[in-house]
Structure formats: C-alpha cells, structure tokens
Scaffold this motif. Structure first.
Motif, mmCIF file in Angstrom:
data_model
loop_
_atom_site.group_PDB
_atom_site.id
_atom_site.type_symbol
_atom_site.label_atom_id
_atom_site.label_comp_id
_atom_site.label_asym_id
_atom_site.label_seq_id
_atom_site.Cartn_x
_atom_site.Cartn_y
_atom_site.Cartn_z
ATOM 1 N N LYS A 2 -0.225 45.418 36.024
ATOM 2 C CA LYS A 2 -0.836 44.782 35.680
ATOM 3 C C LYS A 2 -0.367 43.170 35.300
ATOM 4 O O LYS A 2 0.382 43.029 34.867
ATOM 5 N N ARG A 4 -1.063 41.622 32.853
ATOM 6 C CA ARG A 4 -0.081 41.241 31.613
ATOM 7 C C ARG A 4 1.124 41.603 31.586
ATOM 8 O O ARG A 4 2.119 41.030 30.524
ATOM 9 N N ASP A 5 1.473 42.630 32.476
ATOM 10 C CA ASP A 5 3.357 42.992 32.382
ATOM 11 C C ASP A 5 4.096 41.683 32.554
ATOM 12 O O ASP A 5 5.236 41.989 33.095
ATOM 13 N N ASP A 9 3.858 35.158 28.123
ATOM 14 C CA ASP A 9 2.955 35.056 26.433
ATOM 15 C C ASP A 9 2.979 34.553 26.175
ATOM 16 O O ASP A 9 2.623 33.520 25.035
ATOM 17 N N CYS A 78 -7.237 34.036 36.251
ATOM 18 C CA CYS A 78 -7.374 35.640 35.674
ATOM 19 C C CYS A 78 -7.034 35.809 34.812
ATOM 20 O O CYS A 78 -7.012 35.402 33.750
ATOM 21 N N PHE A 79 -7.561 37.129 34.732
ATOM 22 C CA PHE A 79 -7.717 38.475 33.916
ATOM 23 C C PHE A 79 -6.234 38.818 33.567
ATOM 24 O O PHE A 79 -5.947 39.553 34.292
ATOM 25 N N GLU A 80 -5.987 39.165 32.603
ATOM 26 C CA GLU A 80 -4.659 40.109 31.664
ATOM 27 C C GLU A 80 -4.705 41.300 32.342
ATOM 28 O O GLU A 80 -3.640 42.207 32.724
ATOM 29 N N ASP A 81 -5.875 42.020 32.604
ATOM 30 C CA ASP A 81 -5.688 43.444 33.369
ATOM 31 C C ASP A 81 -6.083 43.839 34.603
ATOM 32 O O ASP A 81 -6.403 44.619 34.798
ATOM 33 N N GLU A 82 -6.078 42.353 35.516
ATOM 34 C CA GLU A 82 -5.994 42.278 36.895
ATOM 35 C C GLU A 82 -4.690 43.113 37.456
ATOM 36 O O GLU A 82 -4.209 42.732 36.859
ATOM 37 N N ASP A 83 -5.582 43.270 38.387
ATOM 38 C CA ASP A 83 -3.546 43.742 39.013
ATOM 39 C C ASP A 83 -3.108 42.275 39.757
ATOM 40 O O ASP A 83 -3.303 41.778 39.761
ATOM 41 N N SER A 103 -8.363 36.642 28.323
ATOM 42 C CA SER A 103 -8.267 38.513 27.983
ATOM 43 C C SER A 103 -9.768 38.432 28.388
ATOM 44 O O SER A 103 -10.641 37.397 28.816
ATOM 45 N N ARG A 104 -10.611 39.684 28.363
ATOM 46 C CA ARG A 104 -11.875 39.542 28.855
ATOM 47 C C ARG A 104 -12.852 38.628 28.321
ATOM 48 O O ARG A 104 -13.904 38.622 28.250
#
Length: 145
Positions: A2, A4-5, A9, A78-83, A103-104
C-alpha cells in the motif's frame, strides 16, 4: 504493498500567503523539492522548487512573491490505502514526481515521491511510471502556464 507502506509521513505544509523565499528556505532546510500548500484545513495546491524557478524567477518575480501566485492549484493526490502500483501508474499518467497522500477523510497524511518508489513492488511497473513521468508534456507541464 500500500501507499502508506512506502510514503514519507513527515510532511511539511506551507500557506499560500507565505513568500516563495520562505518556501525555498523550508525546502532547503528539509532537503525537499515540493511542499503541499494548505489553507483553512484544506489542501489547496503544491509548490515545487521548479515552480519557484520557472513560474517566478524566470518571469522576473521577486522573492516576496506569494506562493499562491506560482503554485499548482490543481491538486493531484492518492489515498494511503491505494496499491502502490496504482499510485505509481497514476504518477506516470499525470507526469508528476510527487503526490500528496490523503486519508479517506481527505486529511494530508504523507507524500509519495519517485524516490519512495524505487526498490519496491514490481520493477517493471515502477520503471514504466518513471519513464512516463520523465517524458515531456502533460497537463502539469511548466510551459503550459
């Protein structure tokens, strides 16, 4: 993996009313090339070292020019939980080297850059994104303004 990884930050935010000198000093102090621009708890733009050079200095604008005069107002993100592969593809499609990560609930939580992508995920996908980003043109071309 993801976004976020892989994202950074520890993000520095600037205000559109600040001067480009202040933005440049912040970039120099933090060794970064872009700053998200926020106003009233909203992400309203991005300013890069290239914006300062091409949209300000090359046009004869001085160091006290306000960020809002030279920043990119169309915020791509982009969103943090996107691939991560999807974010890399998006960066290639829109030809940008950095994207704010939200974030969403649309809060700024990080930034993803080309350097965050290297050595991660599918090397072919990342390589394609870098090639796409590096080709001239696109909606965010400095010559389009």
């Amino acid at each position: 993996m993801k976004v976020r990884d892989a994202m950074t930050d520890d993000v520095y935010l600037t205000d559109p009313g600040q001067s480009i000198r202040e933005a440049a000093e912040m970039m120099a102090n933090q060794d970064i090339g872009a700053l998200p621009v926020g106003e009233n708890d909203r992400l309203v733009g991005m300013i890069t070292d290239r914006d300062i050079a091409v949209r300000a200095v090359a046009r004869g604008l001085g160091p006290d020019t306000r960020i809002r005069e030279v920043m990119s107002q169309e915020v791509m993100y982009c969103f943090e939980d996107e691939d991560l592969d999807d974010a890399a593809q998006h960066m290639g499609d829109i030809k940008v080297r950095r994207l704010p990560v939200l974030s969403r609930d649309k809060r700024l939580v990080g930034i993803i850059s080309l350097s965050d992508l290297t050595g991660r995920e599918d090397a072919r996908q990342i390589g394609k994104a870098i090639a796409d980003i590096s080709s001239p043109g696109g909606a965010h071309s400095q010559t389009a303004h």
